[in-house]
Design a protein around this motif. Sequence first.
Motif, PDB file in Angstrom:
ATOM      1  N   SER A  24       0.745  -1.175   0.002  1.00 52.68           N
ATOM      2  CA  SER A  24       0.001   0.071  -0.107  1.00 52.68           C
ATOM      3  C   SER A  24       0.811   1.242  -0.018  1.00 52.68           C
ATOM      4  O   SER A  24       0.505   2.308  -0.776  1.00 52.68           O
ATOM      5  N   ALA A  25       2.173   1.290   0.728  1.00 52.57           N
ATOM      6  CA  ALA A  25       2.803   2.468   0.636  1.00 52.57           C
ATOM      7  C   ALA A  25       3.534   2.452  -0.530  1.00 52.57           C
ATOM      8  O   ALA A  25       3.739   3.873  -1.098  1.00 52.57           O
ATOM      9  N   THR A  28       0.881   3.914  -2.775  1.00 47.11           N
ATOM     10  CA  THR A  28       0.525   5.331  -2.282  1.00 47.11           C
ATOM     11  C   THR A  28       1.472   6.467  -3.027  1.00 47.11           C
ATOM     12  O   THR A  28       1.239   7.430  -3.327  1.00 47.11           O
ATOM     13  N   GLY A  32       0.377   9.008  -5.167  1.00 49.86           N
ATOM     14  CA  GLY A  32       0.206  10.127  -4.529  1.00 49.86           C
ATOM     15  C   GLY A  32       1.069  11.291  -4.653  1.00 49.86           C
ATOM     16  O   GLY A  32       0.748  12.523  -4.603  1.00 49.86           O
ATOM     17  N   ARG A  65     -10.412  12.110   1.484  1.00 51.20           N
ATOM     18  CA  ARG A  65      -9.880  12.294   2.831  1.00 51.20           C
ATOM     19  C   ARG A  65     -11.045  12.281   3.744  1.00 51.20           C
ATOM     20  O   ARG A  65     -10.877  11.934   5.129  1.00 51.20           O
ATOM     21  N   THR A  98      -4.864   1.582  -0.342  1.00 48.21           N
ATOM     22  CA  THR A  98      -4.245   2.388  -1.189  1.00 48.21           C
ATOM     23  C   THR A  98      -5.202   3.685  -1.588  1.00 48.21           C
ATOM     24  O   THR A  98      -4.665   4.846  -1.667  1.00 48.21           O
ATOM     25  N   ALA A 101      -5.209   6.142   1.374  1.00 50.60           N
ATOM     26  CA  ALA A 101      -3.862   6.823   1.709  1.00 50.60           C
ATOM     27  C   ALA A 101      -3.420   7.650   0.767  1.00 50.60           C
ATOM     28  O   ALA A 101      -2.814   8.622   0.986  1.00 50.60           O
ATOM     29  N   VAL A 102      -3.895   7.483  -0.769  1.00 51.45           N
ATOM     30  CA  VAL A 102      -3.344   8.325  -1.684  1.00 51.45           C
ATOM     31  C   VAL A 102      -3.782   9.689  -1.468  1.00 51.45           C
ATOM     32  O   VAL A 102      -2.889  10.709  -1.573  1.00 51.45           O
ATOM     33  N   TYR A 105      -1.808  11.125   1.534  1.00 49.81           N
ATOM     34  CA  TYR A 105      -0.400  11.693   1.262  1.00 49.81           C
ATOM     35  C   TYR A 105      -0.350  12.748   0.054  1.00 49.81           C
ATOM     36  O   TYR A 105       0.490  13.633   0.168  1.00 49.81           O
ATOM     37  N   LEU A 151       5.609  10.796   3.996  1.00 47.69           N
ATOM     38  CA  LEU A 151       5.510   9.422   3.810  1.00 47.69           C
ATOM     39  C   LEU A 151       5.590   8.704   4.982  1.00 47.69           C
ATOM     40  O   LEU A 151       4.762   7.584   5.218  1.00 47.69           O
ATOM     41  N   THR A 154       2.151   8.750   6.693  1.00 44.09           N
ATOM     42  CA  THR A 154       1.280   8.112   5.855  1.00 44.09           C
ATOM     43  C   THR A 154       1.246   6.659   6.250  1.00 44.09           C
ATOM     44  O   THR A 154       0.279   5.689   6.228  1.00 44.09           O
ATOM     45  N   LEU A 158      -1.374   3.967   7.689  1.00 43.09           N
ATOM     46  CA  LEU A 158      -1.686   2.691   7.167  1.00 43.09           C
ATOM     47  C   LEU A 158      -1.457   1.446   8.092  1.00 43.09           C
ATOM     48  O   LEU A 158      -2.332   0.580   7.900  1.00 43.09           O
TER      49      LEU A 158
END
Length: 218
Positions: A24-25, A28, A32, A65, A98, A101-102, A105, A151, A154, A158
Motif C-alpha cells: 500500500s505504501a 500510495t 500520491g 480524505r 491505497t 492513503a493516496v 499523502y 510518507l 502516511t 496505514l
Amino acid sequence: MTWEEIVPLLGPATLETAQMVGWSAVFTLLFGLPLGVALVAFDRDGLRPLLALRSGLGFVVNVGRSLPFIVLMIAIIPFTRLVVGTTIGTAAFVVPLTVGAVPFYARLVETALREVGADVVQAAQAMGASRTTIVRKVLLPEALPGLVAGLTVTVVALIGYSAMAGTLGGGGLGDLAVRYGYQRFETSLMIVTVVLLLIIVQLLQSLGDAVARRLSHK
C-alpha cells in the motif's frame, strides 16, 4: 493463552500486516506523489495554471480524505473485486488501503512543495528550465525532507488502517486481535498485539524522522 501459543500466531499475522502496509505504501507513493505535484502545478500561481482541473482534483482529494476508512472499505468492494478478483485476504485489502492513503499523502506532498521558496523556482525559470525540469530538479529535491516526513506519517496511518481491515477479513494483526483477543476473550493476546503494533509504529516513526533530519541537513 501461554506465550508458547501466542508466538506462532504473531509471526504470520505480522507478515500479513507488513505485506499490506508495504504494498500500500509503494502504490500510495506512486499515485500520491504525482497527484500532490499536480495540485501545486495546476494552481493559480503554479507552473501550469489549470484551475478547472485543479478544482476537480482538489474535490476528489477532499472526498477521499473525508470518508471514514471503514466506510471506504465497504463502498469500494466492487472496485476491489474488479482489481484483484476477491474482497477478502491480504491482497484484496491493499486496494482500499491505497485508495484511502493516496489523497492523504497527496495533501502532505502539496504542503511540502508549497514550502519551497518561490525565489528558487523563479531562479530556475530565469535560467530557462522547463516545467518538468523544475519539478524534477528543483521542487522535489528541495521538498525531499518534507516528502519523507509525510510518507512516514502516511505509513503510520496505514498501519492503523490495516488493523481496521482485519475486522473485515483482511488478515494481519488486526484480524488476530479481533478473532482471538476479542471474540475468544484472550486478553493476553490482545495486549501483546497492541504492544507489537506500538513498537512497529515507534520504530517506523523514528526511522522516518531520522531520514528526514539527515536530508534536511544536506
